[in-house]
Design a protein around this motif. Sequence first.
Motif, short mmCIF file in Angstrom:
data_model
loop_
_atom_site.label_atom_id
_atom_site.label_comp_id
_atom_site.label_asym_id
_atom_site.label_seq_id
_atom_site.Cartn_x
_atom_site.Cartn_y
_atom_site.Cartn_z
N GLU A 413 0.83 -1.20 0.00
CA GLU A 413 0.00 0.00 0.00
C GLU A 413 0.87 1.26 0.00
O GLU A 413 0.56 2.24 -0.70
N LYS A 414 1.95 1.23 0.76
CA LYS A 414 2.85 2.39 0.79
C LYS A 414 3.54 2.59 -0.55
O LYS A 414 3.87 3.71 -0.94
N MET A 415 3.78 1.48 -1.26
CA MET A 415 4.40 1.54 -2.58
C MET A 415 3.42 1.99 -3.65
O MET A 415 3.84 2.39 -4.75
N GLY A 416 2.12 1.88 -3.37
CA GLY A 416 1.11 2.22 -4.35
C GLY A 416 0.65 1.05 -5.20
O GLY A 416 0.15 1.24 -6.31
N TYR A 417 0.81 -0.18 -4.69
CA TYR A 417 0.42 -1.38 -5.40
C TYR A 417 -0.76 -2.06 -4.67
O TYR A 417 -0.99 -1.83 -3.48
N ALA A 418 -1.45 -2.91 -5.41
CA ALA A 418 -2.49 -3.72 -4.78
C ALA A 418 -1.84 -4.69 -3.80
O ALA A 418 -0.95 -5.44 -4.18
N PRO A 419 -2.26 -4.69 -2.54
CA PRO A 419 -1.62 -5.55 -1.53
C PRO A 419 -1.59 -7.02 -1.91
O PRO A 419 -0.59 -7.71 -1.71
N GLU A 420 -2.71 -7.51 -2.50
CA GLU A 420 -2.76 -8.93 -2.83
C GLU A 420 -1.76 -9.30 -3.92
O GLU A 420 -1.25 -10.43 -3.97
N LYS A 421 -1.45 -8.35 -4.82
CA LYS A 421 -0.51 -8.65 -5.90
C LYS A 421 0.90 -8.82 -5.37
O LYS A 421 1.61 -9.77 -5.73
N ILE A 422 1.37 -7.90 -4.55
CA ILE A 422 2.73 -7.99 -4.00
C ILE A 422 2.83 -9.19 -3.07
O ILE A 422 3.85 -9.91 -3.07
N ALA A 423 1.78 -9.46 -2.31
CA ALA A 423 1.78 -10.63 -1.42
C ALA A 423 1.90 -11.91 -2.24
O ALA A 423 2.62 -12.86 -1.86
N GLU A 424 1.22 -11.96 -3.38
CA GLU A 424 1.30 -13.14 -4.25
C GLU A 424 2.71 -13.30 -4.82
O GLU A 424 3.24 -14.41 -4.88
N THR A 425 3.31 -12.21 -5.25
CA THR A 425 4.67 -12.26 -5.82
C THR A 425 5.66 -12.75 -4.78
O THR A 425 6.52 -13.60 -5.08
N VAL A 426 5.57 -12.24 -3.58
CA VAL A 426 6.49 -12.67 -2.51
C VAL A 426 6.24 -14.13 -2.16
O VAL A 426 7.19 -14.91 -1.95
N ALA A 427 4.97 -14.53 -2.09
CA ALA A 427 4.64 -15.92 -1.75
C ALA A 427 5.19 -16.88 -2.81
O ALA A 427 5.74 -17.95 -2.47
N ASN A 428 5.09 -16.52 -4.08
CA ASN A 428 5.63 -17.36 -5.15
C ASN A 428 7.15 -17.47 -5.05
O ASN A 428 7.73 -18.54 -5.29
N PHE A 429 7.78 -16.35 -4.71
CA PHE A 429 9.24 -16.35 -4.52
C PHE A 429 9.62 -17.31 -3.40
O PHE A 429 10.54 -18.14 -3.54
N ASN A 430 8.91 -17.23 -2.29
CA ASN A 430 9.20 -18.10 -1.14
C ASN A 430 8.97 -19.58 -1.47
O ASN A 430 9.72 -20.45 -1.03
N LYS A 431 7.95 -19.86 -2.30
CA LYS A 431 7.69 -21.24 -2.70
C LYS A 431 8.86 -21.79 -3.52
O LYS A 431 9.24 -22.96 -3.38
N MET A 432 9.42 -20.94 -4.37
CA MET A 432 10.55 -21.40 -5.19
C MET A 432 11.78 -21.65 -4.33
O MET A 432 12.58 -22.56 -4.61
N VAL A 433 11.95 -20.85 -3.29
CA VAL A 433 13.05 -21.10 -2.35
C VAL A 433 12.89 -22.47 -1.72
O VAL A 433 13.85 -23.25 -1.63
N THR A 434 11.68 -22.78 -1.28
CA THR A 434 11.40 -24.08 -0.67
C THR A 434 11.64 -25.21 -1.67
O THR A 434 12.22 -26.26 -1.32
#
Length: 636
Positions: A413-434
């Motif tokens: 929200e502070k960045m000006g993005y939809a919260p669910e979109k950035i959360a999804e991007t980070v979650a996908n990144f973390n899944k690839m780490v796993t």
Amino acid sequence: MKRFLSILLAAAMMITTLSGCSSSGSSIKWDREVDFLVVGYGLAGAAAAVEANDIAPDASILVLEKMPEKLAGGNSIASGQTFVVPAKDDVETFHDYIKAMGEPNPIPEEYSSWLAKEFAEQINWIVATMDNAGYEVGYVGGGPLRWGSVVVEFDNLPGSNFKATSAHIREKKSGSFMPGGLWHGFNAAVTQRENIEIAYNTPAVDLIQDPATGAILGVVAMSEGKEINIKANKGVLLACGGYENNLQMQKDFHGVDNVLTSGTPGNTGDGVQMLMKAGAQMWHMKNQTQSGGYWLGIKTPDYDSSFILNMTFTSGSYLQVDGEGERFFDESKTYHRQHMKDMKYGKWLDLPHQEALPTWFIFDDSVCKNDTVISPWLSWPITTENYKWSADNSAEVEKGWILKADSIEELAEKMGYAPEKIAETVANFNKMVTAGKDTEFNRDISTMSKIENGPYYAVEVIPTLVATTGGAVRNTSSQVLDWEGNPIPNLYEAGELGSYVSNLYQNGVFLSEAIASGRAAAQHAFGGKSTVTTDVEILEAGQTATNSFFKDVQDGSYDIEIEGQHGKFTITVKVSQGKLALVQVKDGADSMYMKQDQFQTLVNSMVEQQSIEVDAISGATSECQAILDAIRAKFS
């Protein structure tokens, strides 16, 4: 006062504009008269002034600098401080490499041959000049010049096996990398000379040109709010940099959206405008790439120029997103080794940030506490304005330069993005780490860690230029050519303005070219060449310059405290029978920025060579120098 503009104006217009002025300029009211006038006090201007003084010590030389004295130095003071020295017996190979880098728009063969030859030969003059000014020349990572100590950026190009060394300038006996050292050395050489005057806060705003012959008679400059006419009997050298800090020119010439500069804020295209008015033939205004590359900049409200995003991180819990909130490239590759180029379609091309704007760097508390977000030794705010970025980024978070939030959604929200979109991007990144594999961009999994340790942080990343190369076509005497290929009398150009770099850029070429082109202008203007030279010894790879640094040190173990990037730590140095036997960390290892394997590589080099004049380790240059400097201070 009259301003004399382009010789390309129609005759009727020219008669109107220059009415009452003879072709000799005899009716012009001159406020000053000098022999040689240099516009711009960066490396090219400084080298030209010194060479002119070497050739004609009694000649009057005036350098006009638009910035105040404390902000002088052009891009050279904010650069990586490397100039390249090819071996004299391998100039042809280096020439082939220069030519290949220029594809698909290489410069004329005569020009590239001259450039390679000058780069190889000018080292003698540089060393002698610096020696007289209290400075020395050595390898950029520390230690003496040594063949092979050079980063070849494009090893797939013809000629990439050239023999060379990277060189750096620092105060005598300092032994280590000196931020802005090359510029400070040449500034010292200029200020010790008689008959060279530097006029700060005095920008040139126009050329004064003979309407009949096209010859440049002098310049119009602004001094204390007033225009003054300055006559230059031997010629005018434009060494005032490019247009990287002129966003309108960037839009017009490169079609960019938004771009910053990490160098001097003074490079706003002044020279480009003056050259166009004078009828100069222009080139390299839009190369296939931005030559020096789109670096990744961080803009803050306190400085006109940007910081540069750090190039390596000890923690892997970070990613970058584009305007749609998605990852768009491999964030961990060492692009800086190719001046921010990546191989695509069989070509070295700029990183995609300009097309992906807005772009953001997102990271968690692990990165924040362990790495400075910005490079701690590059960019104008650091090298020239002496800003000290906090080791844990806390001061910059407090200033609001870095966004902070307790959750990814709040950060979005502070960045000006939809919260669910950035959360999804980070979650996908973390899944690839796993899963142990980056299925999006094949990022090295060893550089990836889950972004899960809050609080979370973000900083906007904007493409940032180190230099532009557009300007007038110039010959090997640095004479500016008109559209028919003829020199415009008494007009010269040097440095990044009209640079010979026409596509890819090899580390060290810009600064070497600045010296060579500045000297060439002075040589042509005064009809001679400096005879100040010295024979320079450049060591072969693996060769040791002197006897053991430790030969006179009493046997024993010595504890030495180091002021590192993240705090203090202590090393133990053991000397036995006049030789370095061991270096190890005694305490404070958690405060070290460099990794253990980097530290061990540095130690191995010292033990093998029995010297502290060894190469710094890439990615840990500053801390290597801190260690080497502390050992030098202990035993000197």
